[in-house]
Design a protein around this motif. Structure first.
Motif, short mmCIF file in Angstrom:
data_model
loop_
_atom_site.label_atom_id
_atom_site.label_comp_id
_atom_site.label_asym_id
_atom_site.label_seq_id
_atom_site.Cartn_x
_atom_site.Cartn_y
_atom_site.Cartn_z
N ARG A 111 16.04 -10.86 -21.85
CA ARG A 111 14.71 -11.21 -21.38
C ARG A 111 14.52 -10.71 -19.94
N ARG A 112 13.35 -10.14 -19.67
CA ARG A 112 13.07 -9.61 -18.34
C ARG A 112 13.18 -10.71 -17.28
N ALA A 113 12.82 -11.93 -17.66
CA ALA A 113 12.86 -13.04 -16.72
C ALA A 113 14.27 -13.34 -16.23
N ASP A 114 15.30 -12.90 -16.99
CA ASP A 114 16.68 -13.19 -16.60
C ASP A 114 17.20 -12.22 -15.54
N ARG A 116 16.12 -11.39 -12.50
CA ARG A 116 16.17 -11.90 -11.13
C ARG A 116 17.39 -12.79 -10.91
#
Length: 338
Positions: A111-114, A116
């Motif tokens: 997931r792109r959110a992971d 960061r």
């Protein structure tokens, strides 16, 4: 490591050109019996030296693109740092290196959110990490599935290529669209074993064989999965592996990346957003070959202003596959971060 003989190397080269070719075709191209090919392939697999996996397109292996990460470890801590990083979800490649930094890795979270959290917390907070530098991969002009061991004749390559043509992607993947459950399950089987047949998929998924065949061919032709041979370069006679991060003038980035993608050493060439403009991951027979690449081939490319070199000492993970001493782990999933 030197565990492969000349016939093993010929088989590896044939599989690189046609990973899904039946044993009969491989045997015909190599001039041996199908039973001989079968025994050799089974031995290489059982010894955990080789595996044909399915390299998934970035669009289905995670959200966004991979990141290159260079890590500086506390003195003497590189091996343990690399081991800990290999345990993090999202790390696709982890290697102990010498040169610019102590550990090099590639990450592609599901997931792109992971991203960061992985880049700003998990990796920097790993015990033994002194500092980390990351760069986003913008595009890849060469991926590992395109690298070939130069052992086959033109006639052998032609024979294999003709039969492997249906498995060759016919174009880029379509735009974002949800995959069906059967497509996702088929991708999972092909990722774990790139030689899985439609008949085997039919039995595993309890679907019709004609349906399994259509699914398999669709996924292959759309480039969503690309069968490839996974084996350590050292087993193939390439004693040195280097990650070369190049600084290039903006107007020359595309030309430099394209030129490097055709170099015989190229296993993965990417353009990045960061301090480096182009990253070249290559394999070399020996120090002289690496020296020629750095002092002649790179020197002749207009626009290259500087470069940093990290020599791979030990790979702990490649394409989500853990390994030790050149051997693949007993069980692992297979996806691709580049």
């Amino acid at each position: 490591m030197s565990l492969l003989d000349a016939d093993d190397l010929d088989l590896v080269a044939a599989l690189q050109h046609a990973p899904r070719a039946p044993l009969s075709l491989l045997a015909e191209a190599l001039g041996v019996s199908a039973s001989t090919v079968g025994r050799r392939l089974a031995r290489l697999e059982s010894d955990r030296l080789l595996r044909v996996i399915g390299q998934l397109d970035w669009s289905v292996s995670g959200e966004g693109h991979p990141w290159h990460v260079w890590v500086t470890a506390e003195p003497g801590g590189a091996p343990e740092v690399a081991r800990r990083l290999a345990e993090l979800p999202g790390t696709t490649l982890v290697a102990v290196t010498a040169g610019t930094t102590d550990v090099y890795c590639s990450v592609l979270p599901e997931r792109r959110a992971d991203v960061r959290d992985l880049l700003t917390r998990s990796i920097p907070a790993t015990p033994g990490v002194r500092s980390a530098r990351s760069e986003l991969v913008l595009s890849a002009t060469a991926k590992s599935d395109a690298w070939r061991l130069p052992r086959l004749t033109d006639a052998q390559i032609h024979r294999l290529s003709v039969h492997a043509a249906p498995d060759t992607p016919t174009g880029p993947p379509p735009g974002p669209a949800p995959l069906t459950d059967d497509e996702l399950r088929t991708l999972g089987l092909l990722a774990a074993d790139g030689r899985t047949t439609a008949a085997q998929i039919s039995r595993r998924l309890a679907i019709g064989q004609s349906t399994a065949y259509r699914l398999t061919q669709s996924l292959l032709q759309r480039g969503l999965v690309r069968p490839r041979v996974e084996i350590e370069p050292s087993l193939l006679g390439y004693a040195l592996e280097a990650v070369v991060a190049l600084t290039v003038s903006p107007g020359a980035i595309t030309d430099v990346a394209t030129a490097l993608s055709t170099h015989p050493s190229a296993r993965y060439v990417s353009t990045t957003a960061g301090h480096s403009c182009v990253v070249h991951q290559g394999v070399f027979r020996d120090e002289r070959a690496l020296a020629d690449f750095l002092t002649h081939d790179l020197a002749e490319l207009p626009g290259v202003t500087s470069f940093d070199v990290s020599i791979v000492l030990e790979a702990l993970r490649r394409h989500w596959l853990d390994r030790a001493d050149g051997r693949l782990a007993d069980a692992a999933s297979a996806r691709d971060g580049g």
